[in-house]
Enzyme design. Structure first.
Site, mmCIF file in Angstrom:
data_model
loop_
_atom_site.group_PDB
_atom_site.id
_atom_site.type_symbol
_atom_site.label_atom_id
_atom_site.label_comp_id
_atom_site.label_asym_id
_atom_site.label_seq_id
_atom_site.Cartn_x
_atom_site.Cartn_y
_atom_site.Cartn_z
ATOM 1 N N ASP A 82 0.837 -1.210 0.000
ATOM 2 C CA ASP A 82 0.000 0.000 0.000
ATOM 3 C C ASP A 82 0.870 1.257 0.000
ATOM 4 O OD1 ASP A 82 -2.494 1.128 0.042
ATOM 5 O OD2 ASP A 82 -2.959 0.590 2.118
ATOM 6 N N GLU A 181 -14.294 0.941 -1.071
ATOM 7 C CA GLU A 181 -14.459 0.895 0.390
ATOM 8 C C GLU A 181 -15.659 1.722 0.860
ATOM 9 O OE1 GLU A 181 -10.866 1.532 2.662
ATOM 10 O OE2 GLU A 181 -11.955 1.455 4.557
HETATM 11 O O1 KIV Z 1 -4.897 -0.498 4.460
HETATM 12 C C1 KIV Z 1 -5.835 -1.295 4.320
HETATM 13 O O2 KIV Z 1 -6.017 -2.232 5.107
HETATM 14 C C2 KIV Z 1 -6.738 -1.093 3.192
HETATM 15 C C3 KIV Z 1 -7.908 -2.028 3.061
HETATM 16 C C4 KIV Z 1 -8.905 -1.696 4.094
HETATM 17 C C5 KIV Z 1 -8.478 -2.025 1.711
HETATM 18 O O3 KIV Z 1 -6.538 -0.205 2.420
#
Ligand code: KIV
Length: 256
Positions: A82, A181
């Site tokens: 991420d 989301e």
């Molecule tokens: O950081 C995370 O866990 C997320 C998910 C909730 C999609 O972005």
């Protein structure tokens, strides 16, 4: 066989995609043994594991550290790292360098970026360089300070139109999948059927092509979980009891 962007795309309309977060090798291994398709090293590591209030405090170095730990589990599942707060808004070379770190140092196979049409150019920059991107629309937790909290999206006709534009822009920029989301379930369903890449829902009803959950919510380890997040175990209670029993034995007359 290792799950790839190609196999994820091919699941659309055929079978649901199962995705879960993990932040270290221990839980990544468990998730992989359970057969999930995607392990997201989410910036939710901030509020779920590192003790921050939200995801804003999570840095690129922290994300690379946790992604590399997940990669050491050597999962069959695809690892998605991420892009943290601020970093996904870098442009050009800086953006590329940050994403490259996820693949080269972190061992991820893709990155996730929050943002709709305003992110399309940045998504395209990464995709052109051969970096697979998972998009993320609806509630974007990195906008926590701007929003002043978390809320549901896509509830009005105007919001639906805007989300559809976002989804199409992210898709046209080359993203291979899209997280939706905290979005009205009908909106999420209509967006999913309007694009040809898989959508992965969280708190958005059951009309997406797959579902993602935070692992500590699934296991019942989180101190606080969102209402939509069903607990499939109560490990918080189990862990507390185990530690209490250990403690009792240590202090007890019979010793350990
Ligand atoms: O950081 C995370 O866990 C997320 C998910 C909730 C999609 O972005």
């Amino acid at each position: 066989m290792k799950i790839t962007t190609k196999s994820i795309i091919e699941k659309k309309g055929v079978e649901k995609i199962v995705a879960i977060t993990a932040y270290d090798s221990l839980f990544a291994k468990l998730a992989d043994e359970a057969g999930v398709d995607i392990i997201l090293v989410g910036d939710s590591v901030g509020n779920n594991v590192l003790g921050f209030e939200n995801t804003i405090s999570v840095t690129l170095d922290m994300m690379i550290h946790h992604t590399a730990a997940v990669a050491r589990a050597n999962p069959r599942a695809m690892i998605v790292g991420d892009m943290p707060f601020g970093v996904s808004h870098y442009k050009g070379e800086s953006l590329l360098k940050a994403a490259v770190r996820f693949l080269q140092e972190g061992g991820a196979q893709a990155v996730k970026m929050e943002g709709g049409k305003e992110s399309a150019e940045r998504i395209a920059t990464l995709v052109e360089a051969g970096i697979p991107v998972m998009g993320h629309i609806g509630l974007q937790p990195q906008k926590f300070l701007k929003l002043g909290g978390y809320k549901k999206f896509g509830k009005t006709e105007g919001e639906f139109e805007s989300m559809l534009e976002d989804a199409k822009a992210v898709r046209d920029a080359g993203a291979f999948s899209l997280v939706i989301e905290m979005t009205d379930s009908e909106t999420a369903r209509k967006v999913s059927s309007s694009i040809d890449i898989p959508t992965i829902g969280i708190g958005s009803g059951n009309g997406c092509d797959g579902e993602i959950r935070v692992i500590t919510d699934v296991l019942g380890l989180s101190e606080f979980s969102p209402k939509f997040a069903k607990k499939y175990a109560n490990l918080r209670e189990t862990a507390r009891e185990a530690i209490k029993n250990f403690s009792r034995e240590v202090k007890g007359d019979e010793g350990i």
